[in-house]
Design a protein around this motif. Structure first.
Motif, PDB file in Angstrom:
ATOM      1  N   SER A 230     -18.752  17.246 -25.628  1.00 21.32           N
ATOM      2  CA  SER A 230     -18.807  18.695 -25.123  1.00 21.32           C
ATOM      3  C   SER A 230     -19.797  18.891 -24.070  1.00 21.32           C
ATOM      4  CB  SER A 230     -19.323  19.728 -26.292  1.00 21.32           C
ATOM      5  OG  SER A 230     -18.198  19.737 -27.375  1.00 21.32           O
ATOM      6  N   LEU A 231     -19.273  18.996 -22.596  1.00 16.56           N
ATOM      7  CA  LEU A 231     -20.208  18.964 -21.332  1.00 16.56           C
ATOM      8  C   LEU A 231     -19.777  20.278 -20.889  1.00 16.56           C
ATOM      9  CD1 LEU A 231     -19.452  15.444 -20.350  1.00 16.56           C
ATOM     10  CD2 LEU A 231     -21.513  16.196 -21.180  1.00 16.56           C
ATOM     11  N   HIS A 232     -19.089  21.450 -21.700  1.00 14.09           N
ATOM     12  CA  HIS A 232     -18.778  22.640 -20.772  1.00 14.09           C
ATOM     13  C   HIS A 232     -19.963  23.279 -20.507  1.00 14.09           C
ATOM     14  CE1 HIS A 232     -18.399  23.510 -25.024  1.00 14.09           C
ATOM     15  NE2 HIS A 232     -19.120  24.679 -24.847  1.00 14.09           N
ATOM     16  N   ASN A 233     -20.138  24.062 -19.264  1.00 17.28           N
ATOM     17  CA  ASN A 233     -21.007  25.056 -18.498  1.00 17.28           C
ATOM     18  C   ASN A 233     -22.169  23.966 -18.411  1.00 17.28           C
ATOM     19  OD1 ASN A 233     -19.434  27.144 -19.157  1.00 17.28           O
ATOM     20  ND2 ASN A 233     -20.207  27.631 -21.201  1.00 17.28           N
ATOM     21  N   ASN A 234     -22.240  23.142 -17.522  1.00 15.53           N
ATOM     22  CA  ASN A 234     -23.030  22.181 -17.131  1.00 15.53           C
ATOM     23  C   ASN A 234     -22.739  22.296 -15.357  1.00 15.53           C
ATOM     24  OD1 ASN A 234     -24.974  20.826 -18.740  1.00 15.53           O
ATOM     25  ND2 ASN A 234     -23.047  20.627 -19.870  1.00 15.53           N
ATOM     26  N   LEU A 235     -23.546  21.391 -14.602  1.00 15.77           N
ATOM     27  CA  LEU A 235     -23.471  21.328 -13.218  1.00 15.77           C
ATOM     28  C   LEU A 235     -22.617  19.825 -12.845  1.00 15.77           C
ATOM     29  CD1 LEU A 235     -26.937  22.549 -12.473  1.00 15.77           C
ATOM     30  CD2 LEU A 235     -24.909  24.025 -12.490  1.00 15.77           C
ATOM     31  N   LEU A 236     -21.697  19.498 -13.718  1.00 15.90           N
ATOM     32  CA  LEU A 236     -21.067  18.253 -13.078  1.00 15.90           C
ATOM     33  C   LEU A 236     -19.895  18.580 -11.997  1.00 15.90           C
ATOM     34  CD1 LEU A 236     -19.985  17.211 -16.727  1.00 15.90           C
ATOM     35  CD2 LEU A 236     -21.977  16.313 -15.400  1.00 15.90           C
ATOM     36  N   THR A 237     -20.100  17.477 -11.003  1.00 15.55           N
ATOM     37  CA  THR A 237     -19.155  17.561  -9.884  1.00 15.55           C
ATOM     38  C   THR A 237     -18.285  16.402  -9.970  1.00 15.55           C
ATOM     39  OG1 THR A 237     -20.865  16.394  -8.743  1.00 15.55           O
ATOM     40  CG2 THR A 237     -20.964  18.907  -8.380  1.00 15.55           C
ATOM     41  N   TYR A 238     -18.528  15.482 -10.890  1.00 19.68           N
ATOM     42  CA  TYR A 238     -17.721  14.159 -11.062  1.00 19.68           C
ATOM     43  C   TYR A 238     -17.880  13.529 -12.485  1.00 19.68           C
ATOM     44  CZ  TYR A 238     -21.527  10.987 -10.411  1.00 19.68           C
ATOM     45  OH  TYR A 238     -22.762  10.317 -10.655  1.00 19.68           O
ATOM     46  N   LEU A 239     -16.932  12.905 -12.883  1.00 18.32           N
ATOM     47  CA  LEU A 239     -17.156  11.870 -14.025  1.00 18.32           C
ATOM     48  C   LEU A 239     -16.817  10.582 -13.547  1.00 18.32           C
ATOM     49  CD1 LEU A 239     -15.076  13.968 -16.757  1.00 18.32           C
ATOM     50  CD2 LEU A 239     -17.438  13.721 -16.635  1.00 18.32           C
ATOM     51  N   PRO A 240     -17.608   9.751 -14.339  1.00 18.42           N
ATOM     52  CA  PRO A 240     -17.427   8.324 -13.904  1.00 18.42           C
ATOM     53  C   PRO A 240     -16.055   7.601 -14.470  1.00 18.42           C
ATOM     54  CG  PRO A 240     -19.156   8.260 -15.809  1.00 18.42           C
ATOM     55  CD  PRO A 240     -18.787   9.996 -15.409  1.00 18.42           C
ATOM     56  N   ARG A 241     -15.573   6.670 -13.824  1.00 21.74           N
ATOM     57  CA  ARG A 241     -14.320   6.150 -14.037  1.00 21.74           C
ATOM     58  C   ARG A 241     -14.380   5.645 -15.626  1.00 21.74           C
ATOM     59  NH1 ARG A 241     -10.873   2.854  -9.933  1.00 21.74           N
ATOM     60  NH2 ARG A 241      -9.578   3.007 -11.689  1.00 21.74           N
ATOM     61  N   GLU A 242     -15.661   5.254 -15.979  1.00 28.17           N
ATOM     62  CA  GLU A 242     -15.814   4.719 -17.240  1.00 28.17           C
ATOM     63  C   GLU A 242     -15.423   5.400 -18.397  1.00 28.17           C
ATOM     64  OE1 GLU A 242     -18.194   2.530 -14.165  1.00 28.17           O
ATOM     65  OE2 GLU A 242     -17.605   4.475 -14.650  1.00 28.17           O
ATOM     66  N   ILE A 243     -15.376   6.709 -18.150  1.00 28.75           N
ATOM     67  CA  ILE A 243     -15.183   7.589 -19.242  1.00 28.75           C
ATOM     68  C   ILE A 243     -13.744   7.440 -19.968  1.00 28.75           C
ATOM     69  CG2 ILE A 243     -13.885   9.631 -18.054  1.00 28.75           C
ATOM     70  CD1 ILE A 243     -16.948   9.942 -20.336  1.00 28.75           C
ATOM     71  N   LEU A 244     -12.891   6.722 -19.056  1.00 36.10           N
ATOM     72  CA  LEU A 244     -11.657   6.218 -19.458  1.00 36.10           C
ATOM     73  C   LEU A 244     -11.754   5.162 -20.705  1.00 36.10           C
ATOM     74  CD1 LEU A 244      -9.524   6.283 -16.160  1.00 36.10           C
ATOM     75  CD2 LEU A 244      -9.544   7.961 -17.905  1.00 36.10           C
ATOM     76  N   CYS A 245     -12.461   4.660 -20.633  1.00 37.37           N
ATOM     77  CA  CYS A 245     -12.673   3.329 -21.736  1.00 37.37           C
ATOM     78  C   CYS A 245     -13.158   3.826 -23.274  1.00 37.37           C
ATOM     79  CB  CYS A 245     -13.851   2.522 -21.027  1.00 37.37           C
ATOM     80  SG  CYS A 245     -13.389   1.659 -20.045  1.00 37.37           S
ATOM     81  N   LEU A 246     -13.312   5.246 -23.328  1.00 33.60           N
ATOM     82  CA  LEU A 246     -13.629   5.883 -24.456  1.00 33.60           C
ATOM     83  C   LEU A 246     -12.476   6.121 -25.390  1.00 33.60           C
ATOM     84  CD1 LEU A 246     -16.393   8.636 -23.509  1.00 33.60           C
ATOM     85  CD2 LEU A 246     -16.655   6.366 -24.806  1.00 33.60           C
ATOM     86  N   VAL A 247     -11.850   4.821 -25.900  1.00 38.20           N
ATOM     87  CA  VAL A 247     -10.535   4.852 -26.421  1.00 38.20           C
ATOM     88  C   VAL A 247     -10.475   5.796 -27.546  1.00 38.20           C
ATOM     89  CG1 VAL A 247     -10.213   2.652 -25.507  1.00 38.20           C
ATOM     90  CG2 VAL A 247     -11.009   2.755 -27.652  1.00 38.20           C
ATOM     91  N   HIS A 248     -11.441   6.140 -28.266  1.00 41.32           N
ATOM     92  CA  HIS A 248     -11.564   7.202 -29.502  1.00 41.32           C
ATOM     93  C   HIS A 248     -11.752   8.384 -29.309  1.00 41.32           C
ATOM     94  CE1 HIS A 248     -10.808   3.738 -32.263  1.00 41.32           C
ATOM     95  NE2 HIS A 248     -11.888   2.959 -31.794  1.00 41.32           N
ATOM     96  N   LEU A 249     -11.970   8.718 -28.070  1.00 40.10           N
ATOM     97  CA  LEU A 249     -12.407  10.266 -27.534  1.00 40.10           C
ATOM     98  C   LEU A 249     -11.182  11.104 -27.840  1.00 40.10           C
ATOM     99  CD1 LEU A 249     -14.683  11.683 -26.495  1.00 40.10           C
ATOM    100  CD2 LEU A 249     -13.632  11.533 -24.239  1.00 40.10           C
ATOM    101  N   GLN A 250     -11.211  11.899 -28.571  1.00 37.43           N
ATOM    102  CA  GLN A 250     -10.186  12.961 -28.986  1.00 37.43           C
ATOM    103  C   GLN A 250     -10.288  14.511 -28.191  1.00 37.43           C
ATOM    104  OE1 GLN A 250     -10.040  13.382 -33.220  1.00 37.43           O
ATOM    105  NE2 GLN A 250      -9.144  11.306 -33.639  1.00 37.43           N
ATOM    106  N   GLU A 251     -11.564  14.759 -27.663  1.00 42.09           N
ATOM    107  CA  GLU A 251     -11.852  15.752 -27.129  1.00 42.09           C
ATOM    108  C   GLU A 251     -12.887  15.782 -25.990  1.00 42.09           C
ATOM    109  OE1 GLU A 251     -11.399  19.797 -29.453  1.00 42.09           O
ATOM    110  OE2 GLU A 251     -13.436  20.064 -28.976  1.00 42.09           O
ATOM    111  N   LEU A 252     -12.341  16.294 -24.969  1.00 37.39           N
ATOM    112  CA  LEU A 252     -13.597  16.193 -23.847  1.00 37.39           C
ATOM    113  C   LEU A 252     -13.339  17.685 -23.389  1.00 37.39           C
ATOM    114  CD1 LEU A 252     -15.423  14.894 -21.764  1.00 37.39           C
ATOM    115  CD2 LEU A 252     -13.275  14.077 -20.464  1.00 37.39           C
ATOM    116  N   SER A 253     -14.455  18.430 -23.501  1.00 35.75           N
ATOM    117  CA  SER A 253     -14.734  19.777 -23.122  1.00 35.75           C
ATOM    118  C   SER A 253     -15.440  19.885 -21.687  1.00 35.75           C
ATOM    119  CB  SER A 253     -15.234  20.537 -23.965  1.00 35.75           C
ATOM    120  OG  SER A 253     -15.574  21.852 -23.739  1.00 35.75           O
TER     121      SER A 253
END
Length: 359
Positions: free
Chosen positions: A211-234
């Motif tokens: 859960s990363l909602h309501n922050n100041l993110l302008t990008y996500l690293p490509r490595e986030i795609l390697c989280l193979v068990h991730l079911q929810e990304l906010s």
């Protein structure tokens, strides 16, 4: 009617059950002492509830509940956790939400407890106490709604941690040491001031919800795609999402843009001597509509449309299309059927489908 102060009145009023539960909550107590509870009840007690009172402190006599496994002191006025708590060698859960605790409120030997669940949400912590970093059996740590500005590198010591809740603080960065928590399944960092996500998080192989909602993110690293068990990304409420959200309103083109679109879409010839320099420059900045079924162009007025695409059967990610008009509803595809299928979640196996929450 307000309950009289003191342990004797509390013991007479508290509810007890045969399974070792002592409930002193909501009795308007301003003080409490285990001395007013019989030896038998103290010995049999497994759960002790003292929430929603007016307690400013706990006496060390709370340590007399030698077999206590669960202690709830939420919604009081506590500014410190007494030394007697460290004598509760069987305590597994401590809930102390909504008090006045800070990093100086814990006894020196707090880290010697065998806690599995610790909830300090809604207090006044500006730092996570280092005593908490010694709770090696801890599975759930909640410090939401405090004043934390950082996460200590020592967080990696909590190798049994499965849930880390730090939402609603002032945290600006995620230390890479978080990636050294092998069993972490739920990481809640919403409502902070985080500007980036370290690529090391790809090592969180057990992570199911981020859960990363309501922050100041302008990008996500490509490595986030390697989280193979991730079911929810906010991600809602971040600058990176604002770029993807579809605009619900559409401002009609100006007369200048209508004229420019007509010239460009119909290939009407024009020469430098025919138009002023500013209009020639304007025509040079025409953007072609990405819809292959549309030969239109746009200048200042366009429609932003979000489209979710399936990433190798694992993630559904947003792509942004700038269209010349609301009628361009099937951009970037010459096969309408494939567009429909990509929007149908049933086309992706349920066990591989992930969610990206944007709103």
């Amino acid at each position: 009617m307000e309950i009289p102060e003191g342990a004797a009145a509390a013991a007479a009023t508290a509810t007890a059950s045969g399974d070792g539960v002592l409930d002193f909550s909501r009795l308007s107590l301003s003080s409490f002492s285990a001395d007013g509870v019989s030896d038998e009840r103290r010995r049999d007690a497994r759960q002790l509830y003292l929430s929603y009172n007016r307690l400013a402190s706990l006496p060390s006599s709370v340590g007399l509940f030698c077999n206590l496994e669960f202690l709830d002191v939420s919604n009081n006025g506590l500014s410190a956790i007494c030394e007697g708590v460290t004598r509760l060698t069987r305590l597994k859960t401590l809930v102390a939400k909504n008090n006045r605790l800070d990093e100086f409120s814990l006894p020196k030997d707090f880290g010697s407890l065998q806690l599995e669940v610790l909830n300090f949400s809604g207090n006044r912590f500006e730092e996570i106490p280092l005593q908490c970093m010694k709770l090696l059996r801890l599975q759930s740590l909640s410090l939401g709604g405090n004043r934390l500005r950082s996460i200590p590198a020592e967080i990696e010591n909590l190798t049994s941690l499965e849930l880390l809740y730090l939402g609603g603080n002032l945290i600006t960065a995620i230390p890479p040491e978080v990636a050294n928590l092998p069993w972490l399944s739920y990481l809640v960092l919403c409502d902070n001031r985080i500007q980036s996500v370290p690529p090391q998080l790809t090592r969180l192989h057990s992570l199911r919800s981020l859960s990363l909602h309501n922050n100041l993110l302008t990008y996500l690293p490509r490595e986030i795609l390697c989280l193979v068990h991730l079911q929810e990304l906010s991600l809602r409420g971040n600058p990176l999402v604002v770029r993807f959200v579809k605009e619900m309103t559409y401002d009609p083109p100006s007369l200048l843009e209508f004229a420019g679109r007509t010239i460009k879409s119909r290939n009407i010839p024009y020469y430098p001597g025919d138009l002023p320099a500013n209009l020639l420059s304007y025509l040079d900045f025409a953007s072609k509509c990405p819809n292959p079924k549309c030969a239109g162009v746009y200048f200042d007025s366009c429609v932003r449309q979000i489209k979710f695409v399936d990433f190798c059967g694992k993630y559904r990610l947003p792509l942004m299309h700038y269209l010349c008009s609301p009628e361009c509803t099937s951009p970037c595809s010459s096969n309408p059927q494939s567009d429909a299928e990509s929007e149908d979640e049933s086309s992706v196996p349920a066990y591989r489908l992930q969610r990206v929450l944007l709103g």
